[in-house]
Write a protein that holds these residues in place. Sequence first.
Motif, PDB file in Angstrom:
ATOM      1  N   THR A 129      -1.838  -4.247 -46.317  1.00  0.00           N
ATOM      2  CA  THR A 129      -0.532  -3.970 -45.723  1.00  0.00           C
ATOM      3  C   THR A 129      -0.713  -3.252 -44.391  1.00  0.00           C
ATOM      4  O   THR A 129      -1.477  -2.280 -44.313  1.00  0.00           O
ATOM      5  CB  THR A 129       0.286  -3.061 -46.672  1.00  0.00           C
ATOM      6  N   GLU A 130      -0.010  -3.727 -43.363  1.00  0.00           N
ATOM      7  CA  GLU A 130      -0.065  -3.045 -42.064  1.00  0.00           C
ATOM      8  C   GLU A 130       0.704  -1.731 -42.148  1.00  0.00           C
ATOM      9  O   GLU A 130       1.812  -1.688 -42.686  1.00  0.00           O
ATOM     10  CB  GLU A 130       0.559  -3.951 -40.986  1.00  0.00           C
ATOM     11  N   GLY A 164      -4.084 -11.650 -34.077  1.00  0.00           N
ATOM     12  CA  GLY A 164      -3.931 -12.600 -35.183  1.00  0.00           C
ATOM     13  C   GLY A 164      -4.848 -12.261 -36.340  1.00  0.00           C
ATOM     14  O   GLY A 164      -4.621 -12.695 -37.471  1.00  0.00           O
ATOM     15  N   THR A 165      -5.897 -11.463 -36.072  1.00  0.00           N
ATOM     16  CA  THR A 165      -6.836 -11.095 -37.142  1.00  0.00           C
ATOM     17  C   THR A 165      -6.122 -10.315 -38.240  1.00  0.00           C
ATOM     18  O   THR A 165      -6.502 -10.378 -39.415  1.00  0.00           O
ATOM     19  CB  THR A 165      -7.999 -10.259 -36.562  1.00  0.00           C
ATOM     20  N   GLU A 166      -5.060  -9.585 -37.849  1.00  0.00           N
ATOM     21  CA  GLU A 166      -4.316  -8.824 -38.868  1.00  0.00           C
ATOM     22  C   GLU A 166      -3.755  -9.758 -39.953  1.00  0.00           C
ATOM     23  O   GLU A 166      -3.615  -9.360 -41.109  1.00  0.00           O
ATOM     24  CB  GLU A 166      -3.192  -7.992 -38.221  1.00  0.00           C
ATOM     25  N   ASN A 167      -3.487 -11.012 -39.575  1.00  0.00           N
ATOM     26  CA  ASN A 167      -2.963 -11.957 -40.575  1.00  0.00           C
ATOM     27  C   ASN A 167      -4.029 -12.331 -41.600  1.00  0.00           C
ATOM     28  O   ASN A 167      -3.714 -12.641 -42.749  1.00  0.00           O
ATOM     29  CB  ASN A 167      -2.412 -13.207 -39.887  1.00  0.00           C
ATOM     30  N   PHE A 168      -5.299 -12.280 -41.168  1.00  0.00           N
ATOM     31  CA  PHE A 168      -6.396 -12.492 -42.117  1.00  0.00           C
ATOM     32  C   PHE A 168      -6.377 -11.382 -43.173  1.00  0.00           C
ATOM     33  O   PHE A 168      -6.412 -11.650 -44.381  1.00  0.00           O
ATOM     34  CB  PHE A 168      -7.735 -12.521 -41.374  1.00  0.00           C
ATOM     35  N   TYR A 169      -6.290 -10.132 -42.716  1.00  0.00           N
ATOM     36  CA  TYR A 169      -6.285  -9.019 -43.688  1.00  0.00           C
ATOM     37  C   TYR A 169      -5.032  -9.049 -44.563  1.00  0.00           C
ATOM     38  O   TYR A 169      -5.093  -8.700 -45.750  1.00  0.00           O
ATOM     39  CB  TYR A 169      -6.439  -7.679 -42.958  1.00  0.00           C
ATOM     40  N   LYS A 170      -3.918  -9.469 -43.986  1.00  0.00           N
ATOM     41  CA  LYS A 170      -2.696  -9.583 -44.808  1.00  0.00           C
ATOM     42  C   LYS A 170      -2.878 -10.670 -45.869  1.00  0.00           C
ATOM     43  O   LYS A 170      -2.394 -10.535 -46.997  1.00  0.00           O
ATOM     44  CB  LYS A 170      -1.485  -9.858 -43.914  1.00  0.00           C
ATOM     45  N   ASN A 223      -4.507  -3.898 -28.563  1.00  0.00           N
ATOM     46  CA  ASN A 223      -3.808  -3.025 -29.496  1.00  0.00           C
ATOM     47  C   ASN A 223      -4.544  -3.106 -30.838  1.00  0.00           C
ATOM     48  O   ASN A 223      -5.055  -4.162 -31.212  1.00  0.00           O
ATOM     49  CB  ASN A 223      -2.357  -3.462 -29.665  1.00  0.00           C
ATOM     50  N   GLU A 224      -4.591  -1.963 -31.558  1.00  0.00           N
ATOM     51  CA  GLU A 224      -5.324  -1.897 -32.820  1.00  0.00           C
ATOM     52  C   GLU A 224      -4.330  -1.816 -33.987  1.00  0.00           C
ATOM     53  O   GLU A 224      -3.385  -1.027 -33.951  1.00  0.00           O
ATOM     54  CB  GLU A 224      -6.218  -0.646 -32.816  1.00  0.00           C
ATOM     55  N   VAL A 225      -4.564  -2.642 -34.999  1.00  0.00           N
ATOM     56  CA  VAL A 225      -3.695  -2.659 -36.185  1.00  0.00           C
ATOM     57  C   VAL A 225      -4.404  -1.922 -37.327  1.00  0.00           C
ATOM     58  O   VAL A 225      -5.584  -2.153 -37.570  1.00  0.00           O
ATOM     59  CB  VAL A 225      -3.386  -4.106 -36.624  1.00  0.00           C
ATOM     60  N   ILE A 226      -3.683  -1.024 -37.995  1.00  0.00           N
ATOM     61  CA  ILE A 226      -4.235  -0.280 -39.143  1.00  0.00           C
ATOM     62  C   ILE A 226      -3.652  -0.896 -40.414  1.00  0.00           C
ATOM     63  O   ILE A 226      -2.438  -1.098 -40.513  1.00  0.00           O
ATOM     64  CB  ILE A 226      -3.861   1.210 -39.068  1.00  0.00           C
ATOM     65  N   LEU A 227      -4.529  -1.205 -41.374  1.00  0.00           N
ATOM     66  CA  LEU A 227      -4.071  -1.817 -42.634  1.00  0.00           C
ATOM     67  C   LEU A 227      -4.726  -1.099 -43.816  1.00  0.00           C
ATOM     68  O   LEU A 227      -5.824  -0.527 -43.685  1.00  0.00           O
ATOM     69  CB  LEU A 227      -4.455  -3.298 -42.696  1.00  0.00           C
TER      70      LEU A 227
END
Length: 160
Positions: free
Chosen positions: A130-131, A119-125, A150-154
């Motif tokens: 952009t993912e 859910g942290t990826e939504n903070f960066y979005k 799993n690791e998200v790259i943005l």
Amino acid sequence: MDTILIRKVTESDTHSILNNIFTRNTLVEVESQVKDSINEMAEGRRIHLVAVHEDKVVGNILIIKEQHVLYSHRCILKDMIVNPAFQHKGIAKRLFEEGCKHLGEINCSHVVTTCRSNGTENFYKALGMTECGRIPNGILEPWDENKLYNEVILYKEFLK
Ligand SMILES: CC(C)(COP(=O)(O)OP(=O)(O)OC[C@H]1O[C@@H](n2cnc3c(N)ncnc32)[C@H](O)[C@@H]1OP(=O)(O)O)[C@@H](O)C(=O)NCCC(=O)NCCS
């Protein structure tokens, strides 16, 4: 919050960062990071900002320029942390926006980061990033029974 000042880190912030931001780290580790930041900011290789409330550091952002010749226009966003008592007040967003205003000092146009896919990826979005990919089981937490994420790259590109 009007009472929050965003500014570059100074050596006198070390104990406050240890007590309020990097609570898992040792004083020696935080001292070393702050010293590195001050030296590398002077050399145009890093931006390290803190959010300060009444002399207390309550937020932190670190932006480090890539050193490889092919990636010298890119920087890595790390250590984006806001003290729990000060979260959800827009401080991380202010740290990010202020940090990005300094990108010219390190001659970078691309900000890249990675985070847990929890859910942290939504903070960066929400910050406008952009993912662009995911690494299965790319993050391992040794302090939590080697828990894998799993690791998200943005990324975010700042066009001139
Ligand atoms: C993630 C963190 C830095 C956010 O700090 P914050 O000061 O509370 O964030 P802000 O109030 O500036 O929020 C900025 C935006 O992100 C959103 N947001 C904040 N935390 C979020 C979360 N955990 N998940 C999804 N979105 C989030 C907010 O809703 C806001 O969106 P909006 O501008 O559309 O309203 C903070 O919760 C934190 O330090 N967490 C622990 C460390 C961490 O996870 N760091 C980042 C990943 S390594």
